[in-house]
Design a protein around this motif. Structure first.
Motif, mmCIF file in Angstrom:
data_model
loop_
_atom_site.group_PDB
_atom_site.id
_atom_site.type_symbol
_atom_site.label_atom_id
_atom_site.label_comp_id
_atom_site.label_asym_id
_atom_site.label_seq_id
_atom_site.Cartn_x
_atom_site.Cartn_y
_atom_site.Cartn_z
ATOM 1 N N GLU A 68 2.334 13.476 -8.765
ATOM 2 C CA GLU A 68 2.876 13.832 -10.078
ATOM 3 C C GLU A 68 3.040 12.575 -10.946
ATOM 4 O OE1 GLU A 68 3.712 16.172 -12.982
ATOM 5 O OE2 GLU A 68 3.209 17.019 -11.010
ATOM 6 N N ASN A 69 3.508 11.511 -10.302
ATOM 7 C CA ASN A 69 3.703 10.238 -11.005
ATOM 8 C C ASN A 69 2.403 9.722 -11.612
ATOM 9 O OD1 ASN A 69 6.433 9.774 -10.807
ATOM 10 N ND2 ASN A 69 6.282 8.791 -8.794
ATOM 11 N N LEU A 70 1.362 9.697 -10.788
ATOM 12 C CA LEU A 70 0.100 9.130 -11.266
ATOM 13 C C LEU A 70 -0.509 9.987 -12.356
ATOM 14 C CD1 LEU A 70 -1.325 7.814 -7.894
ATOM 15 C CD2 LEU A 70 -0.474 6.484 -9.827
ATOM 16 N N GLU A 81 3.971 14.309 -2.843
ATOM 17 C CA GLU A 81 3.809 15.115 -4.060
ATOM 18 C C GLU A 81 4.354 14.362 -5.271
ATOM 19 O OE1 GLU A 81 5.216 16.003 -1.289
ATOM 20 O OE2 GLU A 81 4.729 18.046 -0.684
ATOM 21 N N ALA A 82 5.421 13.619 -5.042
ATOM 22 C CA ALA A 82 5.992 12.850 -6.148
ATOM 23 C C ALA A 82 4.991 11.799 -6.627
ATOM 24 C CB ALA A 82 7.290 12.186 -5.702
ATOM 25 N N LEU A 115 1.224 11.740 -14.572
ATOM 26 C CA LEU A 115 1.959 11.420 -15.799
ATOM 27 C C LEU A 115 1.541 10.049 -16.341
ATOM 28 C CD1 LEU A 115 4.268 11.840 -17.865
ATOM 29 C CD2 LEU A 115 5.832 10.846 -16.182
ATOM 30 N N LEU A 132 0.833 -1.201 0.000
ATOM 31 C CA LEU A 132 0.000 0.000 0.000
ATOM 32 C C LEU A 132 0.871 1.257 0.000
ATOM 33 C CD1 LEU A 132 -3.035 0.595 0.090
ATOM 34 C CD2 LEU A 132 -2.827 0.877 2.552
ATOM 35 N N ARG A 133 2.038 1.142 0.599
ATOM 36 C CA ARG A 133 2.970 2.283 0.688
ATOM 37 C C ARG A 133 4.279 1.931 -0.023
ATOM 38 N NH1 ARG A 133 0.533 6.392 1.857
ATOM 39 N NH2 ARG A 133 -1.195 6.074 3.280
ATOM 40 N N PRO A 134 4.955 2.930 -0.558
ATOM 41 C CA PRO A 134 6.236 2.643 -1.206
ATOM 42 C C PRO A 134 7.227 2.040 -0.203
ATOM 43 C CG PRO A 134 5.669 4.988 -1.375
ATOM 44 C CD PRO A 134 4.599 4.347 -0.584
ATOM 45 N N GLN A 135 7.927 1.007 -0.623
ATOM 46 C CA GLN A 135 8.862 0.371 0.299
ATOM 47 C C GLN A 135 10.154 1.161 0.435
ATOM 48 O OE1 GLN A 135 9.126 -3.794 -0.561
ATOM 49 N NE2 GLN A 135 6.945 -4.076 -0.203
ATOM 50 N N ARG A 139 9.028 8.047 -0.504
ATOM 51 C CA ARG A 139 9.192 9.193 -1.407
ATOM 52 C C ARG A 139 8.110 10.212 -1.042
ATOM 53 N NH1 ARG A 139 7.478 4.957 -5.288
ATOM 54 N NH2 ARG A 139 5.217 5.029 -5.224
ATOM 55 N N PRO A 140 8.315 11.465 -1.387
ATOM 56 C CA PRO A 140 7.336 12.495 -1.012
ATOM 57 C C PRO A 140 5.969 12.239 -1.658
ATOM 58 C CG PRO A 140 9.360 13.466 -1.917
ATOM 59 C CD PRO A 140 9.449 12.011 -2.129
ATOM 60 N N GLN A 156 -4.843 4.097 -0.635
ATOM 61 C CA GLN A 156 -3.809 4.533 0.294
ATOM 62 C C GLN A 156 -4.393 5.415 1.384
ATOM 63 O OE1 GLN A 156 -0.755 6.293 -2.141
ATOM 64 N NE2 GLN A 156 0.253 4.310 -2.402
#
Lengths: 722, 471
Positions: free
Chosen positions: B228-230, B224-225, B232, B215-218, B221-222, B264
């Motif tokens: 922005e990622n999703l 906001e990133a 893009l 569910l969370r990045p292992q 990362r911020p 999330q």
């Protein structure tokens, strides 16, 4: 129309006033070919070379080059292993933390890869796997030759069913019969497209498969997997070494054990003396005398002393080890290392073979599938429905003349292409190959060619392909080359609304001249008016990430890479400290293949539960896949590695150059203008975000690039064969 | 609380998302989804909570008092007994170390070792005449969960989700709550979707840490990133999709990313117990380290059915042993331990469901995979017994304060009104409004079902039910 197969397809298309779609562009084609034949991505240079190759025959030359790659055997070997239900584990493999490997099983996996790379004719390939042990007289050989070893390894085909009989309480007739039956059911489904499961208990309701035939087929294997004279797994496996070699290894193990025992005794004796020395002098010798006496000969006083000071003689292994001199310690660890190495050697040599373990016992039909209620005798034979002679299978003399030769007889019958059985085997084989290249078989139910299976979409094509396969040497590589050379394979997979055309220059699939919209006539694309969009299999998703990052360790074969089980249920590649040789970045097929508890990355993308076998992979789209690609540690690592690779190629660091390179490494094409703009803008945003969170400029730059690479790995485009 | 509308901001978004796609859309099961759909006939229950008791709880020490066994304790037993492991060769009868007491108004007798379960006696239907088919844990557990002894078929929770969809599109239809320390015997084999589309498989929801895997990045990362990622990614995927308008998979893949982002926010609220009163937390034993872990799973189960989840399974503790009821050596010691950990929370779940009026439309099942032998093993233990076991049913239109069936005088074999696992499955489906012979899935040309009634002769056990059988 480039090949004969195109004519078959076109006839049906034209009946509906349809036509093939235009050919896919060169970049799409090279990616398709790499993924279909190797399961890896081409490098940007390979793409450029192919796109620029204007001479005729560029495509054929590409196919030939890929078919010659050693990675071809890995890609198509994995398909074969699916069909046979390969697993590195021995039993049912039901518990996450208990991994019981079948020693040396991986050699069968390597045999398959090698055989496909060599492009063995199907007759040879099947015969070796069904009866390799009956082709050579290995029993009376002084030493196993490489050929003998290879033929014994090949029979691992029949050692893929879960075998838990090493536990005494599970070593029951019921379980043994189940192993025999599962083996037969898998073979029938995988090689013959016959679903025979129902016939274990009763005549098949829809097919001409009487219950008796189930037991006749089982009888073929009852000399090897004999429930009435069962061998437990450890007794069944072959050492793979000659008697002399085996004795030699065992003697060396014994020597090392003895040497280790000696140094440990030495250290222990010293330790005990030290402990005595610490006792007050007046009682020291009394204590020693008491402890040296057997318990029942001690006086009352001695008993008390012994009880009080018994810890003098009780020295834990750690204590003994720490009492060692430097020299002793060196000897001790040398011995441990030698023992481990020799044991590894034994494990590596071990062959999981199938061979007749004695005379085959008489097989009976089990009434209602219960072995405790035997009915009529079932003599070894093939299913009547695919036999002209009523199924009788006269045994063939095997190489040593000592075993039943039943499996050799079966192999001969299944590869006699003039019989109904042989014809079926060939049809099932080519259909499976078709399924791999087009996403769906000509018969969609790949393991059911019976009346309850689906009708072939192109029956005449299937017949022709099977015939052509047999006529042209039963080899896979020429078959693949022919199929991939066809117009139907090379056409685009795109489908767009109406007549909208894109600047890329590809025409819309709306049939030229007729004005018929294929999407209305054949929405499921059963007639193949376009190539099918296919999602990559789990292993290939991981392998392509590794090939884009250049982390991929291209080593072929060898023992499986062990994985790490986490309490939260995640299964991951081993940590660096547990994996000094960096084997964790091997291709996915070399990771330990369990029946369940696959690497989480692979499990999320439909790696099948290998309880039986798998003739067609699922390609689900579920949210756990998105979460995996977004957040999994290994995926993030791949993105990071790719970003580093991109930076290396562009030291000047112009953002649109970086974006272009990232595209070319991951999606193997340059970005379109809009894509470039989106990525450059996102990069700038990321740079701000990371700088604001206190990351230094160089690191922020790297992180921004990592994000772009990471998202490219997440695109649908990356996950599908277009 | 997890009311249908109560997951906070995130849940609204989740609801939209999951409406059509469910927890994903399977290529193999095109058209498959998790929307609630009509049953075959009027259902008696909406949800099921199945408390699986891995290891084989001892019927004669818990639910099935055997005075004859106590009377002949220590005597040699001459009748043939089917044994599984070594250690029972002495053929010595072993009486229960526990006393049995009549409980509730109904007076059904329960072992002293489960006082809390005894306290809800009037809500329980005790089936004493269950039979299994296999003496090994895995096969018997796979049977209990999928209807056959060999693994690979869909679990009952998958069948129910396939048949009925689910009331709450915010959450998976079929949720598995297991000990955060690890898996019990046979682990994930027990909640597979088999050949049903992947969305019908059991989803593990953790009661500790992150509720759903990845569910969370292992690597952090911020936030906001992420946004922005999703952003893009959506643009790139939409552009790609323009060329493949007929591929529903591509659309569901795009939506899954949007869903992932919303999860999330929404999923951690699953673990937020701050809205549960002190009394409730105490009722489930959350204030006591011995009962807290199992208690939390029981409480989570209530929260989940309350919010409309269709099928919830609770698995038992993995420590001291991952098949905690497997009392081969020390009946008294082991049962004292495992009952101490699970008795109070299990009873609390029934009490709590009843208080909230949820027991009427929730079916609670408490069952192991098989029972145990009346003769001793290794002195004070008991070996596996597929010929008899007991289970508990509560709510869901089942009769309450009653017992059903009987074993022989020593509890070795079910002799009266025997109930097979497939009968149990047929009856559970019936209460959900499903005819087990009509809930089928086409596989390789033939109609597969949970009970495979042609082979198993499964029957709905009407005697257990308050209302007449509909099929």
């Amino acid at each position: 129309v480039r090949t004969s197969i195109d004519a078959f397809l076109l006839r049906k298309l034209e009946e509906e006033k349809l036509h093939f779609s235009p050919a896919a562009n060169r970049v799409t084609l090279i990616r398709r070919a790499y993924l279909d034949l190797l399961g890896l991505l081409p490098t940007p240079q390979e793409v450029d070379t192919f796109v620029a190759d204007e001479e005729s025959g560029a495509w054929e030359r590409l196919l030939e080059r890929l078919l010659d790659s050693p990675h071809f055997g890995e890609r198509w070997g994995r398909h074969w292993l699916d069909g046979v239900g390969y697993s590195d584990t021995l039993g049912l493999d039901n518990d996450q933390t208990i991994v019981k490997l079948s020693p040396g099983k991986w050699k069968y996996r390597d045999y398959v890869v090698g055989a496909l790379n060599e492009d063995k004719p199907y007759t040879q390939f099947l015969t070796e796997q069904l009866a390799g042990d009956e082709l050579v007289d290995w029993r009376n050989a002084d030493r196993l030759t490489p050929e003998m070893r290879n033929l014994l390894v090949a029979t691992g085909l029949m050692r893929c069913s879960a075998d838990n009989t090493d536990s005494p309480e599970i070593n029951t007739p019921e379980v043994r019969y189940q192993i025999l039956h599962q083996t037969c059911e898998k073979l029938a489904g995988n090689l013959l497209g016959l679903t025979i499961q129902c016939c274990k208990c009763h005549d098949h309701k829809y097919e001409q498969l009487p219950q008796r035939d189930y037991y006749r087929f089982s009888a073929i294997f009852s000399g090897a997997l004999n429930p009435e004279a069962w061998l437990q797994p450890t007794a069944r496996q072959l050492p793979g070494l000659s008697k002399g070699e085996l004795d030699d290894v065992n003697r060396k193990v014994e020597e090392s054990r003895e040497r280790q025992r000696q140094v440990r005794e030495q250290a222990k004796a010293r330790l005990i003396e030290e402990k005595y020395a610490k006792l007050p002098e007046e009682i020291r010798e009394d204590v020693r005398a008491s402890l040296n006496l057997p318990a029942d000969e001690r006086t009352q006083v001695q008993k008390q002393l012994a009880e009080r000071f018994e810890n003098i003689l009780e020295n834990k292994e750690e204590e003994v080890l720490s009492a060692m001199t430097e020299e002793e310690r060196t000897v001790d660890s040398e011995c441990s290392a030698t023992i481990e190495r020799l044991n590894d050697q034994l494990q590596v040599a071990t062959i999981q073979a199938v061979y007749d373990t004695g005379a085959a016992s008489t097989m009976y039909v089990h009434r209602r599938g219960n072995y405790e209620t035997p009915g009529a005798i079932a003599r070894p034979g093939l299913f009547g429905v695919i036999s002209t002679s009523g199924g009788a299978l006269p045994a063939v003399e095997d190489a040593s003349g000592t075993t039943s030769g039943r499996r050799l007889a079966l192999a001969r019958r299944l590869t006699d292409w003039s019989t109904p059985a042989g014809a079926l085997v060939a049809r099932v084989r080519v259909n499976r190959v078709w399924q791999r290249l087009f996403g769906r078989g000509i018969v969609e139910t790949a393991d059911n060619f019976g009346t309850s299976g689906t009708e072939p979409t192109h029956a005449d094509l299937l017949e022709w392909l099977a015939g052509d396969f047999v006529r042209s040497g039963e080899r896979l590589k020429p078959l693949l080359k022919m199929l991939m050379n066809s117009t139907v394979y090379r056409q685009s997979a795109q489908s767009r609304v109406g007549n909208v055309q894109r600047a890329s220059g590809l025409a819309s699939p709306v049939s030229r001249g007729t004005g018929v919209d294929p999407r209305a006539v054949d929405p499921d694309n059963r007639l193949l008016w376009r190539q099918r969009l296919r999602r990559l299999e789990s292993e290939i998703i991981r392998d392509t990430m590794l090939s884009a990052s250049q982390r991929l360790d291209p080593t072929l074969g060898g023992p499986p890479v062990k994985l790490q089980n986490k309490p939260d249920g995640m299964v991951v590649e081993p940590d660096i400290e547990d994996d000094p040789t960096q084997r964790r970045w091997r291709r996915s097929m070399y990771l330990v293949q369990r029946r369940n508890y696959h690497l989480s990355m692979l499990a999320a993308f439909d790696q099948p539960l290998m309880v039986q076998n798998c003739t067609r992979r699922d390609a689900s789209s579920v949210v756990s896949q998105s979460l995996m690609m977004l957040n999994d540690r290994a995926v993030l690592q791949h993105a990071d590695d790719i970003a580093r690779r991109v930076t290396q190629e562009h030291a000047d660091g112009l953002v649109d150059k970086l974006v272009e390179t990232a595209f070319r490494l991951i999606l193997i094409r340059p970005p379109r203008e809009e894509e470039r703009e989106w990525c450059v803008a996102a990069f700038a945003e990321h740079l701000l975000v990371f700088e604001q969170t206190g990351t230094d400029a160089q690191q922020a730059h790297h992180q921004a690039l990592v994000q772009i690479c990471h998202m490219l790995l997440n695109t649908s485009e990356f996950l599908y064969i277009q | 609380m997890l009311q249908t509308s109560g997951l906070g901001l995130g849940s609204l978004a989740l609801a939209c998302m999951m409406e059509s796609q469910g927890f994903g859309n399977s290529g193999a099961g095109a058209g498959a989804n998790l929307l609630a759909r009509p049953a075959h006939f009027e259902p008696q229950v909406k949800s099921v909570i199945m408390m699986v008791q891995n290891g084989g709880p001892s019927q004669m020490d818990l639910f099935d008092e055997k005075p004859e066994l106590s009377k002949h304790d220590g005597q040699r037993h001459t009748d043939p007994i089917e044994q599984f492991q070594a250690g029972s060769e002495a053929q010595t009868l072993l009486g229960s170390p526990f006393k049995f007491l009549p409980r509730g108004e109904c007076g059904t007798k329960f072992s002293e070792i489960i006082p809390h379960i005894g306290s809800v006696a009037d809500d329980l239907c005790v089936v004493r005449s269950m039979v299994s088919e296999h003496n090994n844990h895995t096969e018997a557990l796979v049977l209990l969960n999928t209807g056959k002894v060999f693994p690979g078929r869909p679990a009952i929770g998958s069948w129910v989700s396939y048949g009925l969809g689910t009331e709450n599109q915010n959450l998976p239809a079929y949720i598995v709550l297991r000990d955060a320390e690890g898996y019990n015997t046979s682990g994930t084999l027990l909640w597979q979707n088999g050949w049903l589309p992947a969305m019908y498989g059991g989803t593990e929801v953790a009661t500790k840490g992150t509720p759903i895997l990845n569910l969370r990045p292992q690597v952090p990362r911020p936030a906001e990133a992420d946004r922005e990622n999703l952003n893009l990614l959506a643009k790139l995927n939409r552009a790609h999709q323009r060329d493949y308008v007929d591929e529903s998979d591509l659309e569901s893949r795009i939506q899954n990313y949007e869903l992932a982002a919303r999860m999330q926010i929404a999923a951690p609220e699953l673990l937020d117990l701050s809205k549960e009163s002190q009394e409730t937390q105490k009722l489930y034993g959350l204030d006591n380290p011995t009962t807290a872990s199992y208690g939390l799973r029981c409480l989570m189960a209530r929260r989940l059915v309350e919010s409309g989840v269709r099928f919830v399974q609770i698995f038992p503790p993995v420590k001291p042993h991952f098949q905690p009821w497997d009392s081969h050596v020390d009946t008294k010691g082991l049962l004292t331990k495992i009952c101490g950990m699970t008795d109070l929370p299990a009873a609390a779940l029934i009490t709590d469901l009843k208080q909230r009026g949820l027991l009427e439309n929730t079916l609670v099942i408490w069952s192991g995979e098989f029972g145990r032998l009346p003769i001793s093993q290794n002195g004070k233990g008991r070996d596996h017994n597929r010929n008899a076991f007991s289970l508990l049913l509560a709510g869901g239109g089942f009769k309450a304060g009653c017992t059903h069936g009987a074993t022989d005088e020593f509890g070795y074999r079910s002799v009266e009104k025997r109930v097979t696992v497939q009968d149990l499955h047929a009856t559970i489906l019936h209460q959900l409004g499903l005819d087990h012979t009509r809930l089928t899935y086409k596989l390789h040309g033939s109609d597969e079902s949970l009970t495979d009634a042609r082979v198993s002769d499964a029957q709905v056990v009407g005697e257990l039910l308050r209302k007449p059988v509909r099929i």
